[in-house]
Write a protein that holds these residues in place. Structure first.
Motif, PDB file in Angstrom:
ATOM      1  N   PHE A 134       0.833  -1.199   0.000  1.00  4.98           N
ATOM      2  CA  PHE A 134       0.000   0.000   0.000  1.00  4.98           C
ATOM      3  C   PHE A 134       0.873   1.256   0.000  1.00  4.98           C
ATOM      4  O   PHE A 134       0.646   2.176  -0.792  1.00  4.98           O
ATOM      5  CB  PHE A 134      -0.936   0.004   1.217  1.00  4.98           C
ATOM      6  CG  PHE A 134      -1.760   1.253   1.308  1.00  4.98           C
ATOM      7  CD1 PHE A 134      -2.864   1.424   0.488  1.00  4.98           C
ATOM      8  CD2 PHE A 134      -1.421   2.252   2.201  1.00  4.98           C
ATOM      9  CE1 PHE A 134      -3.622   2.589   0.560  1.00  4.98           C
ATOM     10  CE2 PHE A 134      -2.167   3.414   2.283  1.00  4.98           C
ATOM     11  CZ  PHE A 134      -3.269   3.581   1.456  1.00  4.98           C
TER      12      PHE A 134
ATOM     13  N   LYS B 246       1.328   4.267  -2.826  1.00 10.09           N
ATOM     14  CA  LYS B 246       1.212   5.703  -2.576  1.00 10.09           C
ATOM     15  C   LYS B 246       2.436   6.453  -3.088  1.00 10.09           C
ATOM     16  O   LYS B 246       2.325   7.524  -3.671  1.00 10.09           O
ATOM     17  CB  LYS B 246       1.015   5.988  -1.085  1.00 10.09           C
ATOM     18  CG  LYS B 246      -0.274   5.468  -0.487  1.00 10.09           C
ATOM     19  CD  LYS B 246      -1.511   6.010  -1.148  1.00 10.09           C
ATOM     20  CE  LYS B 246      -1.725   7.474  -0.837  1.00 10.09           C
ATOM     21  NZ  LYS B 246      -2.886   8.048  -1.561  1.00 10.09           N
TER      22      LYS B 246
ATOM     23  N   GLU C 193       2.304   6.577  -6.828  1.00 11.80           N
ATOM     24  CA  GLU C 193       1.274   7.535  -7.219  1.00 11.80           C
ATOM     25  C   GLU C 193       1.805   8.961  -7.142  1.00 11.80           C
ATOM     26  O   GLU C 193       1.613   9.759  -8.060  1.00 11.80           O
ATOM     27  CB  GLU C 193       0.073   7.361  -6.291  1.00 11.80           C
ATOM     28  CG  GLU C 193      -1.103   8.221  -6.619  1.00 11.80           C
ATOM     29  CD  GLU C 193      -2.263   7.978  -5.666  1.00 11.80           C
ATOM     30  OE1 GLU C 193      -3.041   8.927  -5.487  1.00 11.80           O
ATOM     31  OE2 GLU C 193      -2.383   6.877  -5.101  1.00 11.80           O
TER      32      GLU C 193
ATOM     33  N   TYR D 271       1.526   5.884 -12.325  1.00 11.20           N
ATOM     34  CA  TYR D 271       0.184   5.419 -12.017  1.00 11.20           C
ATOM     35  C   TYR D 271      -0.051   3.939 -12.325  1.00 11.20           C
ATOM     36  O   TYR D 271      -0.735   3.263 -11.566  1.00 11.20           O
ATOM     37  CB  TYR D 271      -0.840   6.289 -12.733  1.00 11.20           C
ATOM     38  CG  TYR D 271      -0.698   7.752 -12.366  1.00 11.20           C
ATOM     39  CD1 TYR D 271      -0.733   8.156 -11.032  1.00 11.20           C
ATOM     40  CD2 TYR D 271      -0.500   8.719 -13.337  1.00 11.20           C
ATOM     41  CE1 TYR D 271      -0.588   9.479 -10.675  1.00 11.20           C
ATOM     42  CE2 TYR D 271      -0.354  10.054 -12.992  1.00 11.20           C
ATOM     43  CZ  TYR D 271      -0.392  10.426 -11.672  1.00 11.20           C
ATOM     44  OH  TYR D 271      -0.250  11.743 -11.308  1.00 11.20           O
TER      45      TYR D 271
ATOM     46  N   ALA E 264       1.561   2.126  -9.535  1.00 10.46           N
ATOM     47  CA  ALA E 264       0.758   2.315  -8.314  1.00 10.46           C
ATOM     48  C   ALA E 264      -0.433   1.372  -8.330  1.00 10.46           C
ATOM     49  O   ALA E 264      -0.731   0.721  -7.319  1.00 10.46           O
ATOM     50  CB  ALA E 264       0.298   3.763  -8.199  1.00 10.46           C
TER      51      ALA E 264
ATOM     52  N   TYR F  23      -1.362  -1.409  -5.501  1.00  6.66           N
ATOM     53  CA  TYR F  23      -2.652  -1.447  -4.809  1.00  6.66           C
ATOM     54  C   TYR F  23      -3.268  -2.841  -4.949  1.00  6.66           C
ATOM     55  O   TYR F  23      -3.816  -3.394  -3.997  1.00  6.66           O
ATOM     56  CB  TYR F  23      -3.624  -0.405  -5.372  1.00  6.66           C
ATOM     57  CG  TYR F  23      -3.364   1.003  -4.898  1.00  6.66           C
ATOM     58  CD1 TYR F  23      -3.335   1.317  -3.540  1.00  6.66           C
ATOM     59  CD2 TYR F  23      -3.190   2.041  -5.811  1.00  6.66           C
ATOM     60  CE1 TYR F  23      -3.109   2.606  -3.102  1.00  6.66           C
ATOM     61  CE2 TYR F  23      -2.971   3.345  -5.381  1.00  6.66           C
ATOM     62  CZ  TYR F  23      -2.930   3.618  -4.035  1.00  6.66           C
ATOM     63  OH  TYR F  23      -2.720   4.903  -3.593  1.00  6.66           O
TER      64      TYR F  23
ATOM     65  N   GLU G  64      -8.475   0.984   2.352  1.00  5.85           N
ATOM     66  CA  GLU G  64      -7.700   2.055   1.720  1.00  5.85           C
ATOM     67  C   GLU G  64      -7.101   1.596   0.395  1.00  5.85           C
ATOM     68  O   GLU G  64      -7.038   2.368  -0.556  1.00  5.85           O
ATOM     69  CB  GLU G  64      -6.584   2.529   2.653  1.00  5.85           C
ATOM     70  CG  GLU G  64      -7.074   3.320   3.830  1.00  5.85           C
ATOM     71  CD  GLU G  64      -5.926   3.785   4.689  1.00  5.85           C
ATOM     72  OE1 GLU G  64      -5.164   2.922   5.182  1.00  5.85           O
ATOM     73  OE2 GLU G  64      -5.789   5.002   4.853  1.00  5.85           O
ATOM     74  N   ALA G  65      -6.668   0.339   0.346  1.00  2.00           N
ATOM     75  CA  ALA G  65      -6.097  -0.196  -0.894  1.00  2.00           C
ATOM     76  C   ALA G  65      -7.171  -0.308  -1.973  1.00  2.00           C
ATOM     77  O   ALA G  65      -6.919   0.006  -3.143  1.00  2.00           O
ATOM     78  CB  ALA G  65      -5.433  -1.545  -0.648  1.00  2.00           C
TER      79      ALA G  65
ATOM     80  N   GLY H 288      -7.771   3.250  -3.211  1.00  2.00           N
ATOM     81  CA  GLY H 288      -6.664   3.677  -4.064  1.00  2.00           C
ATOM     82  C   GLY H 288      -6.677   2.981  -5.411  1.00  2.00           C
ATOM     83  O   GLY H 288      -6.462   3.603  -6.451  1.00  2.00           O
TER      84      GLY H 288
ATOM     85  N   MET I 111      -7.230   4.968  -8.828  1.00  2.00           N
ATOM     86  CA  MET I 111      -6.157   4.918  -9.817  1.00  2.00           C
ATOM     87  C   MET I 111      -6.662   4.352 -11.142  1.00  2.00           C
ATOM     88  O   MET I 111      -6.334   4.853 -12.216  1.00  2.00           O
ATOM     89  CB  MET I 111      -5.018   4.061  -9.260  1.00  2.00           C
ATOM     90  CG  MET I 111      -3.684   4.229  -9.892  1.00  2.00           C
ATOM     91  SD  MET I 111      -2.973   5.886  -9.972  1.00  2.00           S
ATOM     92  CE  MET I 111      -3.589   6.758  -8.578  1.00  2.00           C
TER      93      MET I 111
ATOM     94  N   ASN J 190      -6.344  14.557  -5.340  1.00  2.00           N
ATOM     95  CA  ASN J 190      -5.182  13.833  -4.842  1.00  2.00           C
ATOM     96  C   ASN J 190      -4.283  14.759  -4.016  1.00  2.00           C
ATOM     97  O   ASN J 190      -3.799  14.373  -2.960  1.00  2.00           O
ATOM     98  CB  ASN J 190      -4.422  13.213  -6.008  1.00  2.00           C
ATOM     99  CG  ASN J 190      -3.472  12.138  -5.563  1.00  2.00           C
ATOM    100  OD1 ASN J 190      -3.684  11.475  -4.555  1.00  2.00           O
ATOM    101  ND2 ASN J 190      -2.422  11.940  -6.327  1.00  2.00           N
TER     102      ASN J 190
ATOM    103  N   ASN K  59      -3.426  14.300  -0.011  1.00  2.00           N
ATOM    104  CA  ASN K  59      -2.045  14.188   0.450  1.00  2.00           C
ATOM    105  C   ASN K  59      -1.663  15.318   1.394  1.00  2.00           C
ATOM    106  O   ASN K  59      -0.846  15.133   2.282  1.00  2.00           O
ATOM    107  CB  ASN K  59      -1.096  14.131  -0.747  1.00  2.00           C
ATOM    108  CG  ASN K  59      -1.175  12.795  -1.453  1.00  2.00           C
ATOM    109  OD1 ASN K  59      -1.364  11.763  -0.820  1.00  2.00           O
ATOM    110  ND2 ASN K  59      -1.062  12.820  -2.764  1.00  2.00           N
TER     111      ASN K  59
END
Length: 80
Positions: free
Chosen positions: A12, A16, A19, A24, A27, A31, A43-44, A47, A51, A73, A77
């Motif tokens: 994970f 991030k 990303e 991408y 990423a 994920y 969360e995964a 994401g 994505m 995004n 962050n």
């Protein structure tokens, strides 16, 4: 936390990082790996789907929505 979840977390956080670097496709893959290790990692999933949607927008040349994603995004962050 067990080893399986630790591996999911590793993937994970790597996702991030990729990303944030604009990598991408990579990423997305991390994920996916995170979800495979722990299918309860919400969360995964978030994401991964975000994505996947973003990459779809880029492929369809939908700059308007890609720009919105970039703003979202950055906001997410900045809150961390």
């Amino acid at each position: 936390m067990n080893k399986k979840n630790n591996k999911s977390e590793e993937y994970f956080y790597t996702a991030k990082e990729k990303e944030q670097l604009g990598l991408y496709e990579e990423a997305l893959e991390y994920y996916r790996k995170s979800i495979e290790e722990d299918d309860n990692n919400i969360e995964a999933y978030f994401g991964f789907n975000l994505m996947k949607s973003y990459l779809s927008m880029l492929k369809n040349d939908d700059d308007k929505y890609a720009e919105i994603f970039d703003i979202l995004n950055e906001f997410i962050n900045d809150k961390k």
